[in-house]
Enzyme design. Structure first.
Site, PDB file in Angstrom:
ATOM      1  N   SER A 196       2.682  -5.690   1.808  1.00 20.44           N
ATOM      2  CA  SER A 196       1.331  -5.615   1.252  1.00 20.44           C
ATOM      3  C   SER A 196       0.311  -6.473   1.988  1.00 20.44           C
ATOM      4  O   SER A 196      -0.867  -6.164   1.976  1.00 20.44           O
ATOM      5  CB  SER A 196       1.352  -5.992  -0.224  1.00 20.44           C
ATOM      6  OG  SER A 196       1.996  -7.229  -0.419  1.00 20.44           O
ATOM      7  N   HIS A 224       2.345   0.682  -1.228  1.00 20.07           N
ATOM      8  CA  HIS A 224       1.283   0.892  -0.228  1.00 20.07           C
ATOM      9  C   HIS A 224       1.534   2.084   0.691  1.00 20.07           C
ATOM     10  O   HIS A 224       0.740   2.342   1.587  1.00 20.07           O
ATOM     11  CB  HIS A 224       1.093  -0.390   0.594  1.00 20.07           C
ATOM     12  CG  HIS A 224       0.700  -1.545  -0.272  1.00 20.07           C
ATOM     13  ND1 HIS A 224      -0.605  -1.779  -0.651  1.00 20.07           N
ATOM     14  CD2 HIS A 224       1.446  -2.491  -0.881  1.00 20.07           C
ATOM     15  CE1 HIS A 224      -0.650  -2.835  -1.435  1.00 20.07           C
ATOM     16  NE2 HIS A 224       0.585  -3.290  -1.599  1.00 20.07           N
ATOM     17  N   LYS A 256      -3.076   2.355  -6.556  1.00 17.87           N
ATOM     18  CA  LYS A 256      -3.553   2.138  -5.184  1.00 17.87           C
ATOM     19  C   LYS A 256      -4.025   3.488  -4.634  1.00 17.87           C
ATOM     20  O   LYS A 256      -5.081   3.944  -5.038  1.00 17.87           O
ATOM     21  CB  LYS A 256      -2.452   1.450  -4.381  1.00 17.87           C
ATOM     22  CG  LYS A 256      -2.152   0.053  -4.978  1.00 17.87           C
ATOM     23  CD  LYS A 256      -1.118  -0.676  -4.214  1.00 17.87           C
ATOM     24  CE  LYS A 256      -0.860  -2.103  -4.663  1.00 17.87           C
ATOM     25  NZ  LYS A 256      -1.073  -2.550  -5.991  1.00 17.87           N
TER      26      LYS A 256
END
Ligand SMILES: Cc1ncc(COP(=O)(O)O)c(C=O)c1O
Length: 402
Positions: A196, A224, A256
């Protein structure tokens, strides 16, 4: 009297007497070390051109990698979801909070990732707390974790009584040695897929090979990579050609690239049933609001069908890398939307972030304990919602400030 050492590792010469003095002293030490954090208030929805604390800003600081957080179809799905199912789920999944909206999302996520079954959580933090300590609960078990794993994976391991092994970042030879020496009954290898704060990809094929060889579970956090990497945005495992397998548990977040909130864990039907029956952070928390599940279901459809967003994001990544090549600071090697510009010292990272802020650019400075000491950085985060002009503006500002 010996100097006291507090939780964040600072030495305190004059030991404070009262509770308030203790907290004030600790805060002062954080400030002295350049480690105080500050929240920035958004006065508009989260888009690259946002109003922050009353000012127009160009933001490179979110994880909204595909620009879906303000997508009108997802907003409409959330509003409709609230009308259909109410604002809250009212209970945990196993009591009475498991609505059809959750079930639909779980089914679609299972189809999308190719795993037998999924469980939806209201946060990635909770999803990670559910997996590792449930699989490796006892003293006869062992957890093998990359040193740069996300804090939620580290905290998850702490909840377990299993033996903890942390291997140097990406070091498969070290991991192999640790696995070979271990006599644990259950072994769990756990790693971020895309790290990350560094943006690099874990050696997923090697991790899977080692898991096979040493008969370990492989727990992958794809917070991610999900939506961004792989064909149709199916994530890092698909990107590396690793097919769903009963020894893999895949966690990914919906807050995200998916632009909403929450997370899921995907795995074999057996492993998911085991988590549902045993994982405390699944059982003892209120279910995600169903409107969010409805929004995430819509988001999944867009992730799957809108390849143009990923192509645009890849072009922006190349533009930034080329534009930053001549800077005195180095970008870490990363092919993802996370592009860390290394400054080293906390003060330098903070100062550059503040100078950019004064020019209307918002890029977060990341300091310890989020990253190791001496590796403070600007975490430049790109989104498909950025335009080429936006990236050019950031590059120009960095060149001038250099
Ligand atoms: C790698 C990783 N895992 C887990 C999480 C936690 O997810 P959530 O924000 O949904 O709690 C994050 C970030 O927030 C993350 O970066």
């Amino acid at each position: 009297m010996p100097a006291a050492r507090n939780k964040v590792g600072f030495t305190m010469k004059n030991t404070p007497r009262t509770r308030e003095q203790l907290l004030s002293a600790r805060l002062r030490q954080l400030a002295d070390a350049g480690l105080m954090r500050q929240r920035r208030r958004l006065d508009s929805p989260l888009t690259p051109h946002a109003i922050m604390e009353g000012q127009k800003m160009l933001a490179f600081a979110s994880n909204d990698y595909l620009g879906l957080a303000a997508h009108p179809d997802i907003i409409a799905a959330m509003a409709q979801g609230a009308r259909d199912w109410g604002a809250g789920s009212g209970a945990s999944h196993l009591i009475s909070g498991h609505l059809k909206a959750h079930e639909t999302l779980e089914r679609r996520l299972a189809e999308f990732t190719g795993f037998d079954r999924c469980l939806v959580f209201s946060a990635g933090y909770l999803a990670n707390l559910a997996v590792t300590p449930t699989l490796a609960a006892g003293r006869d078990d062992a957890i093998f974790a990359d040193r740069l794993n996300h804090a939620s994976l580290i905290d998850a391991a702490r909840l377990s009584r299993a033996r903890q092994h942390r291997y140097p970042h990406g070091d498969m030879a070290a991991l192999e040695r640790l696995l070979a020496q271990s006599a644990a009954k259950t072994k769990v290898i756990v790693s971020d897929a895309v790290f990350s704060m560094d943006g690099d990809l874990a050696p997923l094929s090697d991790l899977f090979r080692l898991a096979e060889r040493f008969d370990a579970w492989l727990v992958i956090d794809d917070a991610h990579g999900f939506g961004v990497l792989g064909p149709e945005g199916r994530g890092s495992l698909a990107h590396c050609g690793i097919r769903p397998h009963p020894r893999i548990l895949l966690m990914a977040t919906l807050g995200k690239a998916a632009g909403t909130s929450g997370a899921f864990v995907a795995g074999s039907a057996l492993a998911i049933e085991y988590l549902l029956q045993n994982a405390r952070s699944y059982i003892f928390t209120t279910a995600q609001p169903p409107a969010i599940a409805a929004a995430a279901t819509k988001s999944l459809e867009i992730i799957q069908n809108d390849e143009a967003r990923r192509a645009h994001l890849r072009a922006l990544i190349r533009q930034l890398q080329t534009g930053c090549a001549a800077l005195p600071w180095r970008l870490l090697p990363s092919e993802t939307a996370i592009q860390p510009l290394m400054l080293g010292e906390n003060d330098k990272a903070l100062a550059l972030s503040q100078q950019l802020w004064r020019r209307g650019l918002w890029v977060a400075a990341i300091r310890p304990p989020t990253v190791p000491p001496g590796t403070a950085r600007l975490r430049i985060s790109l989104s498909a919602a950025h335009g080429e002009n936006d990236v050019a503006e950031l590059i120009n500002a960095l060149r001038e400030l250099a």
